[in-house]
Write a protein that holds these residues in place. Sequence first.
Motif, short mmCIF file in Angstrom:
data_model
loop_
_atom_site.label_atom_id
_atom_site.label_comp_id
_atom_site.label_asym_id
_atom_site.label_seq_id
_atom_site.Cartn_x
_atom_site.Cartn_y
_atom_site.Cartn_z
N PHE A 27 0.82 -1.04 -0.11
CA PHE A 27 0.21 0.04 -0.05
C PHE A 27 0.87 1.28 -0.17
CE2 PHE A 27 -2.46 -3.54 1.82
CZ PHE A 27 -3.77 -3.50 1.12
N VAL A 28 1.34 1.56 -1.28
CA VAL A 28 2.37 2.67 -1.21
C VAL A 28 2.15 3.47 -2.33
CG1 VAL A 28 4.26 1.64 -0.23
CG2 VAL A 28 4.08 1.48 -2.82
N ALA A 29 2.26 4.87 -2.51
CA ALA A 29 2.14 5.82 -3.30
C ALA A 29 2.99 5.25 -4.79
CB ALA A 29 2.73 7.16 -3.30
N ASN A 183 6.61 8.23 8.76
CA ASN A 183 6.00 9.09 7.56
C ASN A 183 7.09 10.21 7.04
OD1 ASN A 183 3.31 8.26 8.17
ND2 ASN A 183 3.18 9.93 9.94
N PRO A 206 5.80 -2.08 3.38
CA PRO A 206 5.40 -2.76 2.10
C PRO A 206 6.21 -3.88 1.92
CG PRO A 206 6.89 -0.78 1.43
CD PRO A 206 6.49 -0.52 2.81
N HIS A 291 1.60 2.79 6.35
CA HIS A 291 2.80 2.64 6.18
C HIS A 291 3.15 1.40 5.38
CE1 HIS A 291 3.98 4.95 10.03
NE2 HIS A 291 3.74 5.77 8.80
N GLY A 292 2.21 1.09 4.42
CA GLY A 292 2.43 0.03 3.20
C GLY A 292 1.90 -1.24 3.32
N ALA B 60 2.02 11.23 1.70
CA ALA B 60 2.62 11.87 0.19
C ALA B 60 2.52 13.19 0.41
CB ALA B 60 1.72 11.18 -0.62
N TYR B 103 -6.41 8.86 1.63
CA TYR B 103 -5.59 7.57 1.92
C TYR B 103 -6.70 6.43 2.20
CZ TYR B 103 -1.62 10.64 1.92
OH TYR B 103 -0.96 11.64 1.37
N TYR B 104 -6.23 5.33 2.21
CA TYR B 104 -7.17 4.36 2.15
C TYR B 104 -7.66 3.92 3.54
CZ TYR B 104 -8.82 -0.71 1.18
OH TYR B 104 -9.46 -1.61 1.18
N ASP B 131 -2.46 5.60 -1.63
CA ASP B 131 -1.59 4.53 -1.24
C ASP B 131 -2.48 3.03 -1.64
OD1 ASP B 131 -3.63 4.78 0.71
OD2 ASP B 131 -2.53 4.23 2.48
#
Lengths: 405, 277
Positions: A27-29, A183, A206, A291-292, B60, B103-104, B131
Amino acid sequence: MTAPQQPNSYRTGPDDRGHFGIYGGRFVAETLMPLILDLEKAYAEAKADPSFRREMDAHLKNYVGRPSPLYFAERLTQHFGGAKIYFKREDLNHTGAHKVNNVLGQIMLAKRMGKPRVIAETGAGMHGVATATLCAKFGLKCVVFMGATDVARQQPNVLRMRALGAEVRPVEAGARTLKDAMNEALRDWVTNVADTFYCIGTVAGPHPYPMMVRDFQCVIGDETRVQMQEAEGRLPDSLIACIGGGSNAMGLFHPFLDDRSVDIYGVEAAGHGLKKKHAASVAGGRPGVLHGNRTYLLMDDDGQIEEAHSISAGLDYPGIGPEHAWLADLGRVKFLSATDKEALAAFQLCSRLEGIIPALEPCHALAKLGELAPKKPKDHLIVVNLSGRGDKDLESVAYHLGGRL
Amino acid sequence: MTTRIDRRFAELEHEGRAALVTFTMAGDPDTETSLAIIQALPKAGADIIELGMPFTDPMADGPAIQAGGRRALEAGHTMKKTLAMVRTFRKNDDATPIVLMGYYNPIYIYGVERFLKDAKAAGIDGLIVVDLPPEEDEELCLPALKAGLSFIRLATPTTDDKRLPAVLANTSGFVYYVSITGITGAATPDPDLVHAAVARIKRHTALPVAVGFGVRTARQARAIAKGAEAVVVGSALVATIKDSLDKNGKATARTVKAVTALASELAGGVRGAKRKG
């Protein structure tokens, strides 16, 4: 809830998308996605390369000082009058904690990937110190993000990092602890994609981080198997370790997960108590995404992440590694918790009975010996992961004990 | 079925100009003012409204939007209030597309099915969830498309030609090109590089491309608008909200006006741009 179906092996995860059951993931950008795919590929190649393993083993022996001893804690054993207590002495590693096992692997990988700059988040500062150390050794630039609250309560480690040539960036956002440091590290990584390697300190984040960090930490459990065989001629009966993100615990537990005779206990930080402020995400949280990865998190009903609290900066995080979340649901690892007060009592007991000053993090594991050890027969073998040394905590402990150290 | 987003881009195509997409945070500095802001934005020149869903850990986002989210949460904003804001907005405006961005976790905890149903009913047109990369499409993207909401994906400078098809596969509405590697509001994009990147994306998709992250002024908006279908401005608007607050962080009579004044300026920039090609 019905009991979840038990897998044939607990050691085959994650799947190729980084899932442990419903936990884990990526779960990342989008900006970071190509980077973690690169990392996954680079790690798979390194893992398959015997020269990478050989070099790592040599550094573990000559630089880190492994194997760390498996030490029979005789007076503590007598004190509780039950199970035979052993310490896995990760506190004796170079830099004073288990963190270095993982950092060595990741920094070797950073070097292999040609990344000249390394970033890390740190809570207690042990991961930051380990990262600063290995970056010095391998000639890489190092920037460590640390919550401003932690900068204040872990001054000795801040000075160590600076002495090692790292830049420490205090993070003023949120509660200024580990979550906020992470973060900020992610924000840095998204900005400096071309030259930067993100060295995550625990079995979270992640995919492939939870798997990769676990693999690097498994040296703890692998050695323990061999050492216990030498000492007692058999496997231990119980393992116990503290869990923040959970890398020291995963390193000890994972090689024993399929040995069903071994009882495994993870101890979360109950802070002021589970009904007050704490950092026990399995005991007091629920599955969410941060955090991923998807994992147990402390949050409110609107999905906003709550601030954790623990006396131990290293456990002061509102989440836990996704593989631990999975093992908790399956019941393979039993989750306990210890309060700040219990940890402080264990700190004093261990220091005075064994001549070993433990970090406040493993004090949470030590604190549960009083419940577990006395009930067990004298031939029951318990291994406590003594994941770090307590020098960094002396000032903080003295403060909490009102100067009565 | 055409959507509000499709219709809006078709209209602007007809007018021969790019869209101005404004980002403000739902609930910043309080729910009522935030609603007044989005109600005033279309008249000030916003063609599409992006509304942030506040989150405690906006990984982000740069300092301006982080602070906006914090103001909203401290004022007691919730997901339910975000959805209610849009419902109220729709009473007087059925044309301006509204896209939620965030965000999710707050969506996951609200419940994906329930969220999609409530969002659709409120009149929300699309979602941007930072995300959730294509690797996690099963979480929200595919259910959103099924529920009739657009799922707008971010493409970034690190999204190479090999990866673009995967990123675009389930994207709908428009593509959001993140013009810099970095957090929102941090650096200023180079228009030439941005136009080249947009052209690269357009070789892979017929969808409109919006460009955002780091556009602050009318001048920059004009430069970007020459080579893109939409320009997104967020941090500059959120910073303007902050600058309009009193010393206790409360909204003042200036707050809405300050935001609409900047939006008008930006709209002037976007509308003054002659489209390339």
